[in-house]
Design a protein around this motif. Sequence first.
Motif, PDB file in Angstrom:
ATOM      1  N   GLN A  48       0.742  -1.171   0.102  1.00 42.06           N
ATOM      2  CA  GLN A  48      -0.106   0.028  -0.038  1.00 42.06           C
ATOM      3  C   GLN A  48       0.887   1.239  -0.166  1.00 42.06           C
ATOM      4  O   GLN A  48       0.442   2.208  -0.579  1.00 42.06           O
ATOM      5  CB  GLN A  48      -0.766   0.121   1.340  1.00 42.06           C
ATOM      6  N   GLN A  49       1.963   1.348   0.717  1.00 43.70           N
ATOM      7  CA  GLN A  49       2.846   2.227   0.806  1.00 43.70           C
ATOM      8  C   GLN A  49       3.677   2.632  -0.331  1.00 43.70           C
ATOM      9  O   GLN A  49       3.736   3.681  -0.850  1.00 43.70           O
ATOM     10  CB  GLN A  49       3.708   2.244   2.355  1.00 43.70           C
ATOM     11  N   VAL A  50       3.845   1.757  -1.112  1.00 44.56           N
ATOM     12  CA  VAL A  50       4.629   1.807  -2.348  1.00 44.56           C
ATOM     13  C   VAL A  50       3.703   2.170  -3.386  1.00 44.56           C
ATOM     14  O   VAL A  50       4.125   2.961  -4.124  1.00 44.56           O
ATOM     15  CB  VAL A  50       5.281   0.320  -2.788  1.00 44.56           C
ATOM     16  N   SER A  51       2.492   1.874  -3.519  1.00 42.60           N
ATOM     17  CA  SER A  51       1.454   2.097  -4.370  1.00 42.60           C
ATOM     18  C   SER A  51       1.175   3.544  -4.163  1.00 42.60           C
ATOM     19  O   SER A  51       1.249   4.422  -5.121  1.00 42.60           O
ATOM     20  CB  SER A  51       0.302   1.228  -4.403  1.00 42.60           C
ATOM     21  N   ALA A  52       0.986   3.951  -2.980  1.00 41.76           N
ATOM     22  CA  ALA A  52       0.595   5.321  -2.710  1.00 41.76           C
ATOM     23  C   ALA A  52       1.946   6.314  -2.808  1.00 41.76           C
ATOM     24  O   ALA A  52       1.447   7.475  -3.568  1.00 41.76           O
ATOM     25  CB  ALA A  52       0.410   5.431  -1.194  1.00 41.76           C
ATOM     26  N   THR A  53       3.078   6.009  -2.636  1.00 40.58           N
ATOM     27  CA  THR A  53       4.229   6.833  -3.167  1.00 40.58           C
ATOM     28  C   THR A  53       4.740   6.758  -4.771  1.00 40.58           C
ATOM     29  O   THR A  53       4.755   8.047  -4.928  1.00 40.58           O
ATOM     30  CB  THR A  53       5.660   6.118  -2.445  1.00 40.58           C
ATOM     31  N   ALA A 134      -7.782   5.586   3.901  1.00 42.20           N
ATOM     32  CA  ALA A 134      -9.303   5.947   4.405  1.00 42.20           C
ATOM     33  C   ALA A 134      -9.810   5.108   5.350  1.00 42.20           C
ATOM     34  O   ALA A 134     -10.409   5.511   6.176  1.00 42.20           O
ATOM     35  CB  ALA A 134     -10.316   5.740   3.205  1.00 42.20           C
ATOM     36  N   GLN A 135      -9.320   3.723   5.364  1.00 36.19           N
ATOM     37  CA  GLN A 135      -9.744   2.934   6.319  1.00 36.19           C
ATOM     38  C   GLN A 135      -8.999   3.074   7.735  1.00 36.19           C
ATOM     39  O   GLN A 135      -9.787   3.222   8.847  1.00 36.19           O
ATOM     40  CB  GLN A 135      -9.696   1.499   6.094  1.00 36.19           C
ATOM     41  N   SER A 136      -7.768   3.212   7.780  1.00 32.21           N
ATOM     42  CA  SER A 136      -7.105   3.401   8.888  1.00 32.21           C
ATOM     43  C   SER A 136      -6.579   4.711   9.538  1.00 32.21           C
ATOM     44  O   SER A 136      -5.927   4.904  10.520  1.00 32.21           O
ATOM     45  CB  SER A 136      -5.703   2.466   8.997  1.00 32.21           C
ATOM     46  N   ASN A 137      -6.888   5.464   8.401  1.00 33.56           N
ATOM     47  CA  ASN A 137      -6.474   7.095   8.649  1.00 33.56           C
ATOM     48  C   ASN A 137      -4.950   7.255   8.693  1.00 33.56           C
ATOM     49  O   ASN A 137      -4.555   7.926   9.505  1.00 33.56           O
ATOM     50  CB  ASN A 137      -7.402   7.718   9.614  1.00 33.56           C
ATOM     51  N   LYS A 138      -4.023   6.260   8.264  1.00 29.36           N
ATOM     52  CA  LYS A 138      -2.664   6.540   8.328  1.00 29.36           C
ATOM     53  C   LYS A 138      -2.109   6.975   7.114  1.00 29.36           C
ATOM     54  O   LYS A 138      -2.665   6.865   6.104  1.00 29.36           O
ATOM     55  CB  LYS A 138      -2.140   5.037   8.683  1.00 29.36           C
ATOM     56  N   LEU A 139      -0.929   7.735   7.516  1.00 27.79           N
ATOM     57  CA  LEU A 139      -0.286   8.394   6.373  1.00 27.79           C
ATOM     58  C   LEU A 139       0.396   7.503   5.322  1.00 27.79           C
ATOM     59  O   LEU A 139       1.131   6.683   5.936  1.00 27.79           O
ATOM     60  CB  LEU A 139       0.644   9.354   6.788  1.00 27.79           C
TER      61      LEU A 139
END
Length: 150
Positions: A48-53, A134-139
């Motif tokens: 998820q972080q790689v995709s978001a970045t 959106a689910q966990s509200n984490k950056l």
Amino acid sequence: MQRRTEAEATAGLTIVEVLVSIALLSVIVLVVLTPLTGFFGLTRQSNQQVSATQSAQRAMESLRGDWLNTARYDQNCLTNPAVLDGLNIEITALDVSSPPVPIGTLGKPGNCAAGAAVISQPPLKRVRITQIDAQSNKLLADLTVVVDRR
């Protein structure tokens, strides 16, 4: 009647021995599988972080590429605003002192419509692109770049 030897009488397993072996096997499987489920969760979070970045980097490169044209920089526009879908963008005007000091917040980049008014823009803009789960509200991603008018 035939007599059974002692070796023949103890050749099978008792129910207690079978239950003990099942319990030991269960403990070993539990010890092995518990960390694996944690690793799967970390892998999902990392993906998820790689995709978001990557999404944030794509948006940043699109914005910087558009802003190589000074008219687009001055219009504060983006030719493909769809790259910003799902991303939060914050553009801050900076003065040219060292270190640069924020002098105001600019709006989100808009479409580059033909004949749009060219507004005098500061020579430096700080662009911050973030994405929040959106689910966990984490950056998930946070990119900040200072772009200058060329």
